[in-house]
Design a protein around this motif. Sequence first.
Motif, mmCIF file in Angstrom:
data_model
loop_
_atom_site.group_PDB
_atom_site.id
_atom_site.type_symbol
_atom_site.label_atom_id
_atom_site.label_comp_id
_atom_site.label_asym_id
_atom_site.label_seq_id
_atom_site.Cartn_x
_atom_site.Cartn_y
_atom_site.Cartn_z
ATOM 1 N N GLU A 86 0.847 -1.203 0.000
ATOM 2 C CA GLU A 86 0.000 0.000 0.000
ATOM 3 C C GLU A 86 0.879 1.247 0.000
ATOM 4 N N SER A 87 0.544 2.192 -0.860
ATOM 5 C CA SER A 87 1.342 3.419 -0.953
ATOM 6 C C SER A 87 1.129 4.305 0.276
ATOM 7 N N LYS A 88 2.109 5.157 0.521
ATOM 8 C CA LYS A 88 2.019 6.075 1.658
ATOM 9 C C LYS A 88 0.845 7.036 1.485
ATOM 10 N N LYS A 89 0.581 7.427 0.218
ATOM 11 C CA LYS A 89 -0.525 8.342 -0.077
ATOM 12 C C LYS A 89 -1.868 7.728 0.311
ATOM 13 N N GLU A 90 -2.073 6.444 -0.055
ATOM 14 C CA GLU A 90 -3.326 5.753 0.290
ATOM 15 C C GLU A 90 -3.472 5.605 1.799
ATOM 16 N N TYR A 91 -2.338 5.297 2.452
ATOM 17 C CA TYR A 91 -2.348 5.109 3.901
ATOM 18 C C TYR A 91 -2.718 6.409 4.621
ATOM 19 N N VAL A 92 -2.106 7.522 4.199
ATOM 20 C CA VAL A 92 -2.392 8.833 4.797
ATOM 21 C C VAL A 92 -3.841 9.236 4.537
ATOM 22 N N LEU A 93 -4.323 8.981 3.317
ATOM 23 C CA LEU A 93 -5.710 9.303 2.992
ATOM 24 C C LEU A 93 -6.670 8.477 3.849
ATOM 25 N N GLY A 94 -6.306 7.221 4.098
ATOM 26 C CA GLY A 94 -7.106 6.370 4.993
ATOM 27 C C GLY A 94 -7.175 6.953 6.393
ATOM 28 N N PHE A 95 -6.028 7.497 6.869
ATOM 29 C CA PHE A 95 -5.975 8.174 8.167
ATOM 30 C C PHE A 95 -6.953 9.351 8.206
ATOM 31 N N ILE A 96 -6.877 10.188 7.176
ATOM 32 C CA ILE A 96 -7.701 11.397 7.130
ATOM 33 C C ILE A 96 -9.186 11.042 7.075
ATOM 34 N N MET A 97 -9.525 10.060 6.242
ATOM 35 C CA MET A 97 -10.922 9.643 6.091
ATOM 36 C C MET A 97 -11.475 9.085 7.409
ATOM 37 N N THR A 98 -10.677 8.275 8.096
ATOM 38 C CA THR A 98 -11.123 7.676 9.364
ATOM 39 C C THR A 98 -11.299 8.738 10.436
ATOM 40 N N LEU A 99 -10.381 9.702 10.473
ATOM 41 C CA LEU A 99 -10.500 10.805 11.432
ATOM 42 C C LEU A 99 -11.754 11.633 11.132
ATOM 43 N N GLY A 100 -12.045 11.824 9.844
ATOM 44 C CA GLY A 100 -13.267 12.524 9.438
ATOM 45 C C GLY A 100 -14.517 11.766 9.869
ATOM 46 N N ALA A 101 -14.469 10.436 9.748
ATOM 47 C CA ALA A 101 -15.597 9.596 10.182
ATOM 48 C C ALA A 101 -15.822 9.732 11.687
ATOM 49 N N ALA A 102 -14.716 9.784 12.448
ATOM 50 C CA ALA A 102 -14.808 9.944 13.905
ATOM 51 C C ALA A 102 -15.449 11.276 14.272
ATOM 52 N N ALA A 103 -15.032 12.339 13.580
ATOM 53 C CA ALA A 103 -15.579 13.675 13.853
ATOM 54 C C ALA A 103 -17.057 13.748 13.507
ATOM 55 N N LEU A 104 -17.432 13.191 12.360
ATOM 56 C CA LEU A 104 -18.826 13.243 11.921
ATOM 57 C C LEU A 104 -19.726 12.423 12.837
ATOM 58 N N TYR A 105 -19.252 11.240 13.252
ATOM 59 C CA TYR A 105 -20.072 10.425 14.158
ATOM 60 C C TYR A 105 -20.129 11.047 15.547
ATOM 61 N N GLY A 106 -19.068 11.786 15.912
ATOM 62 C CA GLY A 106 -19.085 12.532 17.169
ATOM 63 C C GLY A 106 -20.162 13.601 17.171
ATOM 64 N N LEU A 107 -20.541 14.095 15.999
ATOM 65 C CA LEU A 107 -21.657 15.044 15.864
ATOM 66 C C LEU A 107 -23.004 14.319 15.840
ATOM 67 N N ILE A 108 -23.056 13.175 15.164
ATOM 68 C CA ILE A 108 -24.319 12.436 14.981
ATOM 69 C C ILE A 108 -24.917 11.977 16.313
ATOM 70 N N LEU A 109 -24.080 11.468 17.224
ATOM 71 C CA LEU A 109 -24.592 10.970 18.512
ATOM 72 C C LEU A 109 -25.334 12.050 19.305
ATOM 73 N N PRO A 110 -24.752 13.256 19.514
ATOM 74 C CA PRO A 110 -25.499 14.307 20.218
ATOM 75 C C PRO A 110 -26.725 14.795 19.441
ATOM 76 N N LEU A 111 -26.701 14.695 18.108
ATOM 77 C CA LEU A 111 -27.876 15.083 17.318
ATOM 78 C C LEU A 111 -29.075 14.198 17.651
ATOM 79 N N PHE A 112 -28.824 12.926 17.898
ATOM 80 C CA PHE A 112 -29.901 12.025 18.326
ATOM 81 C C PHE A 112 -30.476 12.481 19.667
ATOM 82 N N GLU A 113 -29.581 12.785 20.609
ATOM 83 C CA GLU A 113 -30.035 13.224 21.931
ATOM 84 C C GLU A 113 -30.808 14.532 21.830
ATOM 85 N N LEU A 114 -30.345 15.444 20.984
ATOM 86 C CA LEU A 114 -31.039 16.716 20.769
ATOM 87 C C LEU A 114 -32.425 16.466 20.183
#
Length: 364
Positions: A180-208
């Motif tokens: 796996e290329s370093k570019k794909e690996y770094v992009l995987g990092f960024i995408m996963t971190l983005g998923a964490a941030a977005l789901y961190g918003l989704i959970l409180p939206l349910f409570e709201l």
Amino acid sequence: MATQESSSRKKKFLLVINCIILAIGNCGGPLITRLYFLKGGERIWLSSWLETVGWPIVLIPLSFSYFNRRREFQGKMLSTIDNNNSNTKLILMTPRIFVASIGIGVLTGFDNYLYAYGVAKLPVSTSALLIASQLAFTAAFAFLLVKQKFTSYSINSIFLLTLGAVVLALHANGDRPNGESKKEYVLGFIMTLGAAALYGLILPLFELMYKKAKQGITYTLVMEIQAVYCLSSTVVCTIGMIINKDFQAMSREAKSFELGEARYYIVIIWSAILWQCFFLGAIGVIYSSSSLVSGILITVLLPITEILGVVFYGEKFTPEKGVSLVLSIWGFISYLYGDIKASKKKKEYQSQEQEMIDKITCTP
């Protein structure tokens, strides 16, 4: 008082059940998704689609709930016409909740894609460490959206769980899969971190949404919300699959799958089931407790997912992972102890308040 105690016991029972369902989905979902990619699967939109396409499973308990409401009504000979309409409604959610559920579902569809991309490019242990950061996002959004109160125990828990993720990050560079290329690996990092941030918003939206619902929140309503938001998420991923021509590619991919064509479809089916457990458990915990508790449980289960990744896929169990596991368990125990202590204090306060009311009532 008896009714309040009965309601409290029921919520605690539902909390335990939802914690178990969440644990099954939270640990099983990432593992089977990673299995799909390790054995020759390449379709990210398909993997995203599988995370919520199992929503019709929820229709089974919803059907039982509906027929149970009808049976209860038939047993009440003195019920009014209004009660008849409310007790035998096929759908409990209001248009307001319906629209909100669709909106959250659309966000979930994109979150699924971000997460699936990360799992495709990163080892289970690495993606788990990045997803652990969603707890910090959940805590921040819960504070902003639902005015979540923090105690010293919950702050300590968040600190320990976040520290566990930081410790894991120390070994992340050595986890890049072969070929796996370093570019794909770094992009995987960024995408996963983005998923964490977005789901961190989704959970409180349910409570709201629960707080702003303007109607009684029952577990049946929670399951209806689950069905609607997973359906809208599936629609988003289905559009992605159509554009990417994933449906046409499935038969070709099945034939070249390392475990065999039949097992390819078994992996597909179980992916849908396990991820549905995750989503149902997550919003069930929010209903029974709070979005922060749901976020903490998801985070504390991540080291277990890492260990399972080591067992099933031969990933290295480094000292950093061991330290992270200890910190995660410590953080969970800290939060659990604080919650028990706060619950005990609340009961004592209610008991003292009731005694004062009784004294005032009995005073001539």
